[in-house]
Design a protein around this motif. Structure first.
Motif, PDB file in Angstrom:
ATOM      1  N   ASN A  84      76.036  41.760   8.292  1.00 31.11           N
ATOM      2  CA  ASN A  84      75.075  41.251   7.308  1.00 31.11           C
ATOM      3  C   ASN A  84      75.641  40.045   6.549  1.00 31.11           C
ATOM      4  OD1 ASN A  84      73.174  43.206   7.962  1.00 31.11           O
ATOM      5  ND2 ASN A  84      73.975  44.680   6.444  1.00 31.11           N
ATOM      6  N   ALA A  85      76.968  40.122   6.246  1.00 35.21           N
ATOM      7  CA  ALA A  85      77.603  38.999   5.542  1.00 35.21           C
ATOM      8  C   ALA A  85      77.607  37.746   6.396  1.00 35.21           C
ATOM      9  CB  ALA A  85      79.023  39.385   5.146  1.00 35.21           C
ATOM     10  N   ILE A  86      77.841  37.943   7.714  1.00 34.23           N
ATOM     11  CA  ILE A  86      77.832  36.795   8.615  1.00 34.23           C
ATOM     12  C   ILE A  86      76.438  36.194   8.709  1.00 34.23           C
ATOM     13  CG2 ILE A  86      78.125  36.087  11.018  1.00 34.23           C
ATOM     14  CD1 ILE A  86      80.411  38.110  11.214  1.00 34.23           C
ATOM     15  N   ILE A  87      75.455  37.078   8.819  1.00 33.23           N
ATOM     16  CA  ILE A  87      74.076  36.592   8.893  1.00 33.23           C
ATOM     17  C   ILE A  87      73.710  35.824   7.634  1.00 33.23           C
ATOM     18  CG2 ILE A  87      71.653  37.278   9.034  1.00 33.23           C
ATOM     19  CD1 ILE A  87      73.172  37.512  11.662  1.00 33.23           C
ATOM     20  N   GLU A  88      74.130  36.366   6.488  1.00 34.24           N
ATOM     21  CA  GLU A  88      73.814  35.700   5.230  1.00 34.24           C
ATOM     22  C   GLU A  88      74.574  34.381   5.074  1.00 34.24           C
ATOM     23  OE1 GLU A  88      74.707  38.506   2.239  1.00 34.24           O
ATOM     24  OE2 GLU A  88      72.983  39.824   2.679  1.00 34.24           O
ATOM     25  N   SER A  89      75.750  34.319   5.715  1.00 35.84           N
ATOM     26  CA  SER A  89      76.592  33.126   5.557  1.00 35.84           C
ATOM     27  C   SER A  89      76.311  32.053   6.597  1.00 35.84           C
ATOM     28  CB  SER A  89      78.082  33.517   5.643  1.00 35.84           C
ATOM     29  OG  SER A  89      78.422  34.441   4.636  1.00 35.84           O
ATOM     30  N   ILE A  90      75.418  32.351   7.565  1.00 37.10           N
ATOM     31  CA  ILE A  90      75.152  31.355   8.613  1.00 37.10           C
ATOM     32  C   ILE A  90      74.662  30.030   8.032  1.00 37.10           C
ATOM     33  CG2 ILE A  90      73.555  30.805  10.496  1.00 37.10           C
ATOM     34  CD1 ILE A  90      73.965  33.601  11.560  1.00 37.10           C
ATOM     35  N   PRO A  91      73.727  30.031   7.084  1.00 36.31           N
ATOM     36  CA  PRO A  91      73.308  28.732   6.519  1.00 36.31           C
ATOM     37  C   PRO A  91      74.465  27.972   5.877  1.00 36.31           C
ATOM     38  CG  PRO A  91      71.747  30.447   5.952  1.00 36.31           C
ATOM     39  CD  PRO A  91      72.933  31.141   6.549  1.00 36.31           C
ATOM     40  N   ASN A  92      75.307  28.719   5.118  1.00 42.56           N
ATOM     41  CA  ASN A  92      76.454  28.047   4.499  1.00 42.56           C
ATOM     42  C   ASN A  92      77.449  27.553   5.545  1.00 42.56           C
ATOM     43  OD1 ASN A  92      75.403  28.565   1.980  1.00 42.56           O
ATOM     44  ND2 ASN A  92      76.623  30.413   1.640  1.00 42.56           N
ATOM     45  N   LEU A  93      77.615  28.363   6.626  1.00 46.60           N
ATOM     46  CA  LEU A  93      78.538  27.952   7.683  1.00 46.60           C
ATOM     47  C   LEU A  93      78.043  26.685   8.369  1.00 46.60           C
ATOM     48  CD1 LEU A  93      81.056  28.583   9.357  1.00 46.60           C
ATOM     49  CD2 LEU A  93      79.626  29.995  10.858  1.00 46.60           C
ATOM     50  N   ILE A  94      76.730  26.652   8.637  1.00 46.63           N
ATOM     51  CA  ILE A  94      76.166  25.447   9.255  1.00 46.63           C
ATOM     52  C   ILE A  94      76.327  24.240   8.335  1.00 46.63           C
ATOM     53  CG2 ILE A  94      74.012  24.388  10.062  1.00 46.63           C
ATOM     54  CD1 ILE A  94      73.118  27.161  10.980  1.00 46.63           C
ATOM     55  N   LEU A  95      76.090  24.468   7.046  1.00 49.89           N
ATOM     56  CA  LEU A  95      76.233  23.372   6.082  1.00 49.89           C
ATOM     57  C   LEU A  95      77.692  22.896   6.015  1.00 49.89           C
ATOM     58  CD1 LEU A  95      74.969  21.572   3.947  1.00 49.89           C
ATOM     59  CD2 LEU A  95      75.329  23.395   2.265  1.00 49.89           C
ATOM     60  N   ALA A  96      78.626  23.849   6.061  1.00 50.10           N
ATOM     61  CA  ALA A  96      80.049  23.474   6.016  1.00 50.10           C
ATOM     62  C   ALA A  96      80.430  22.664   7.255  1.00 50.10           C
ATOM     63  CB  ALA A  96      80.916  24.730   5.918  1.00 50.10           C
ATOM     64  N   ILE A  97      79.900  23.070   8.416  1.00 43.99           N
ATOM     65  CA  ILE A  97      80.177  22.318   9.646  1.00 43.99           C
ATOM     66  C   ILE A  97      79.606  20.908   9.545  1.00 43.99           C
ATOM     67  CG2 ILE A  97      79.688  22.191  12.120  1.00 43.99           C
ATOM     68  CD1 ILE A  97      79.770  25.254  12.184  1.00 43.99           C
ATOM     69  N   LEU A  98      78.403  20.818   9.016  1.00 41.41           N
ATOM     70  CA  LEU A  98      77.798  19.490   8.834  1.00 41.41           C
ATOM     71  C   LEU A  98      78.626  18.634   7.879  1.00 41.41           C
ATOM     72  CD1 LEU A  98      73.994  20.439   8.618  1.00 41.41           C
ATOM     73  CD2 LEU A  98      75.213  19.375  10.529  1.00 41.41           C
ATOM     74  N   VAL A  99      79.155  19.268   6.822  1.00 40.40           N
ATOM     75  CA  VAL A  99      80.002  18.534   5.870  1.00 40.40           C
ATOM     76  C   VAL A  99      81.249  18.003   6.571  1.00 40.40           C
ATOM     77  CG1 VAL A  99      81.472  18.779   3.833  1.00 40.40           C
ATOM     78  CG2 VAL A  99      79.154  19.711   3.820  1.00 40.40           C
ATOM     79  N   MET A 100      81.893  18.829   7.413  1.00 37.21           N
ATOM     80  CA  MET A 100      83.098  18.397   8.119  1.00 37.21           C
ATOM     81  C   MET A 100      82.787  17.286   9.120  1.00 37.21           C
ATOM     82  SD  MET A 100      85.678  19.860   6.873  1.00 37.21           S
ATOM     83  CE  MET A 100      86.795  19.190   8.094  1.00 37.21           C
ATOM     84  N   VAL A 101      81.658  17.412   9.826  1.00 37.07           N
ATOM     85  CA  VAL A 101      81.269  16.353  10.768  1.00 37.07           C
ATOM     86  C   VAL A 101      81.010  15.046  10.022  1.00 37.07           C
ATOM     87  CG1 VAL A 101      79.486  15.628  12.408  1.00 37.07           C
ATOM     88  CG2 VAL A 101      80.366  17.959  12.483  1.00 37.07           C
ATOM     89  N   ALA A 102      80.280  15.159   8.899  1.00 34.04           N
ATOM     90  CA  ALA A 102      80.012  13.959   8.095  1.00 34.04           C
ATOM     91  C   ALA A 102      81.321  13.357   7.566  1.00 34.04           C
ATOM     92  CB  ALA A 102      79.079  14.310   6.938  1.00 34.04           C
ATOM     93  N   ALA A 103      82.245  14.217   7.167  1.00 34.46           N
ATOM     94  CA  ALA A 103      83.531  13.725   6.673  1.00 34.46           C
ATOM     95  C   ALA A 103      84.307  13.013   7.788  1.00 34.46           C
ATOM     96  CB  ALA A 103      84.352  14.885   6.120  1.00 34.46           C
ATOM     97  N   TYR A 104      84.212  13.544   9.011  1.00 34.27           N
ATOM     98  CA  TYR A 104      84.920  12.918  10.144  1.00 34.27           C
ATOM     99  C   TYR A 104      84.402  11.502  10.407  1.00 34.27           C
ATOM    100  CZ  TYR A 104      86.193  11.955  14.986  1.00 34.27           C
ATOM    101  OH  TYR A 104      86.649  11.362  16.131  1.00 34.27           O
ATOM    102  N   PHE A 105      83.069  11.370  10.500  1.00 37.15           N
ATOM    103  CA  PHE A 105      82.508  10.040  10.763  1.00 37.15           C
ATOM    104  C   PHE A 105      82.696   9.099   9.563  1.00 37.15           C
ATOM    105  CE2 PHE A 105      80.170  12.551  13.934  1.00 37.15           C
ATOM    106  CZ  PHE A 105      80.380  11.761  15.055  1.00 37.15           C
ATOM    107  N   THR A 106      82.627   9.669   8.357  1.00 41.04           N
ATOM    108  CA  THR A 106      82.873   8.847   7.167  1.00 41.04           C
ATOM    109  C   THR A 106      84.315   8.337   7.152  1.00 41.04           C
ATOM    110  OG1 THR A 106      81.249  10.133   5.920  1.00 41.04           O
ATOM    111  CG2 THR A 106      82.804   8.798   4.654  1.00 41.04           C
ATOM    112  N   ALA A 107      85.246   9.188   7.584  1.00 41.38           N
ATOM    113  CA  ALA A 107      86.649   8.790   7.641  1.00 41.38           C
ATOM    114  C   ALA A 107      86.854   7.631   8.615  1.00 41.38           C
ATOM    115  CB  ALA A 107      87.511   9.980   8.042  1.00 41.38           C
ATOM    116  N   LYS A 108      86.183   7.675   9.763  1.00 45.36           N
ATOM    117  CA  LYS A 108      86.299   6.579  10.728  1.00 45.36           C
ATOM    118  C   LYS A 108      85.753   5.279  10.141  1.00 45.36           C
ATOM    119  CE  LYS A 108      85.583   7.241  15.047  1.00 45.36           C
ATOM    120  NZ  LYS A 108      84.963   7.557  16.358  1.00 45.36           N
ATOM    121  N   TYR A 109      84.619   5.379   9.444  1.00 47.23           N
ATOM    122  CA  TYR A 109      84.034   4.187   8.839  1.00 47.23           C
ATOM    123  C   TYR A 109      84.936   3.638   7.734  1.00 47.23           C
ATOM    124  CZ  TYR A 109      80.931   1.322   5.982  1.00 47.23           C
ATOM    125  OH  TYR A 109      80.391   0.302   5.253  1.00 47.23           O
ATOM    126  N   VAL A 110      85.462   4.534   6.892  1.00 47.89           N
ATOM    127  CA  VAL A 110      86.353   4.111   5.805  1.00 47.89           C
ATOM    128  C   VAL A 110      87.617   3.467   6.370  1.00 47.89           C
ATOM    129  CG1 VAL A 110      87.827   4.960   3.938  1.00 47.89           C
ATOM    130  CG2 VAL A 110      85.467   5.767   4.138  1.00 47.89           C
TER     131      VAL A 110
END
Length: 300
Positions: free
Chosen positions: A21-47
């Motif tokens: 149940n905790a995993i199911i509840e955390s899936i949105p946050n996990l997806i958001l965290a993955i998106l944050v890391m992906v955005a940080a990766y591409f932002t790092a390349k641009y910077v």
């Protein structure tokens, strides 16, 4: 026994269901965290590319550019990681990570004091406009052309083509003379003429030779000439003048040319440049008797 087994199994199932149940509840946050890391990766390349563009005109060394761009990229990725941990509600893990990073950083800093000092010194030297690759400098007893400035050391090529590698920290801690910051250098020539020479003629002739040899010297009046001492076998003088030069090699070539032309002019005018001479004079009027000498040695 059977009841204990059933109770343990029930607890295990409840625990697994809770985790699920905790995993199911955390899936949105996990997806958001993955998106944050992906955005940080591409932002790092641009910077990283942006930083290279910004420092391209200020820093000539590719190693320094790469190091600064990588550091900026790591900072962006680290910020993204902290944001991702915050999204996952891992505040305690984030606090522990920061504390661990602080301890590890302190240990590494103590172990690598010399290396880190040279690294930061290299960054500082890279942004100094008064020290650039190609300049002719003199420091810590070495003189030569600056060949490279990286994160570890400062490389000079001396006039005899020897390569000198100096730690960056040493360059910052010691005085440095940069000949390339000015377009003029003063040449000093020390010489001596015989005591029989016409000193006024020597002075005028030397000034005229320098003025006629170098285009930068407009007139003989721009040449400084001073008699310095009565030497053992000559009257010595100091002659100095300015030339357009940015390194010691040009200064040495100018001094060589001046000495050659002065020697030619002196030979033509019959002016003597004496070398040290020792004269032994045997005119003693003492009457030396061989028998007396023998008697003296016999007594001793």
């Amino acid at each position: 026994m059977k009841e204990q087994f059933n109770t343990a199994l029930s607890n295990l199932v409840d625990k697994l269901i809770g985790w699920f149940n905790a995993i199911i509840e955390s899936i949105p946050n996990l997806i958001l965290a993955i998106l944050v890391m992906v955005a940080a990766y591409f932002t790092a390349k641009y910077v990283s590319r942006l930083v290279i563009r910004l420092i391209d005109k200020r820093v000539e060394q590719e190693s320094i550019k790469g190091a600064i761009s990588r550091v900026s990229a790591v900072i962006v990725v680290a910020l993204g990681l902290f944001m991702a941990l915050g999204v996952l509600n891992l505040g305690k893990a984030l606090t522990s990570l920061l504390a661990g990073a602080g301890v590890v950083g302190l240990a590494i800093g103590l172990a690598l004091q010399g290396t880190l000092a040279n690294t930061f010194a290299g960054l500082i030297l890279s942004f100094r406009k008064k020290i650039q690759i190609g300049h002719w400098v003199e420091t810590t007893g070495y003189s030569g052309e600056v060949m490279d400035i990286n994160l570890k050391d400062f490389t000079l090529k001396e006039a005899d083509n020897n390569i000198v590698i100096i730690p960056n920290k040493t360059i910052l801690d010691n005085p440095l003379k940069n000949y390339s910051l000015t377009t003029k250098m003063r040449v000093f020539i020390e010489c001596g003429v015989g005591y029989e020479s016409d000193l006024e003629k020597v002075e005028q002739l030397t000034k005229e030779v320098i003025a006629n040899t170098f285009d930068q010297v407009e007139t003989a009046e721009n040449v400084e000439f001073y008699y310095t001492e009565f030497g053992d076998s000559s009257i010595n003088y100091l002659c100095r003048f300015w030339i357009d030069a940015e390194n010691m090699l040009e200064k040495l070539r100018a001094k060589t040319k001046a000495i050659i032309e002065i020697k030619k002019a002196y030979d033509k005018e019959g002016i003597n440049i004496p070398f040290p001479i020792r004269t032994l004079q045997f005119d003693s009027k003492l009457d030396v008797n061989t028998s007396d000498i023998k008697e003296t040695f016999a007594k001793n």
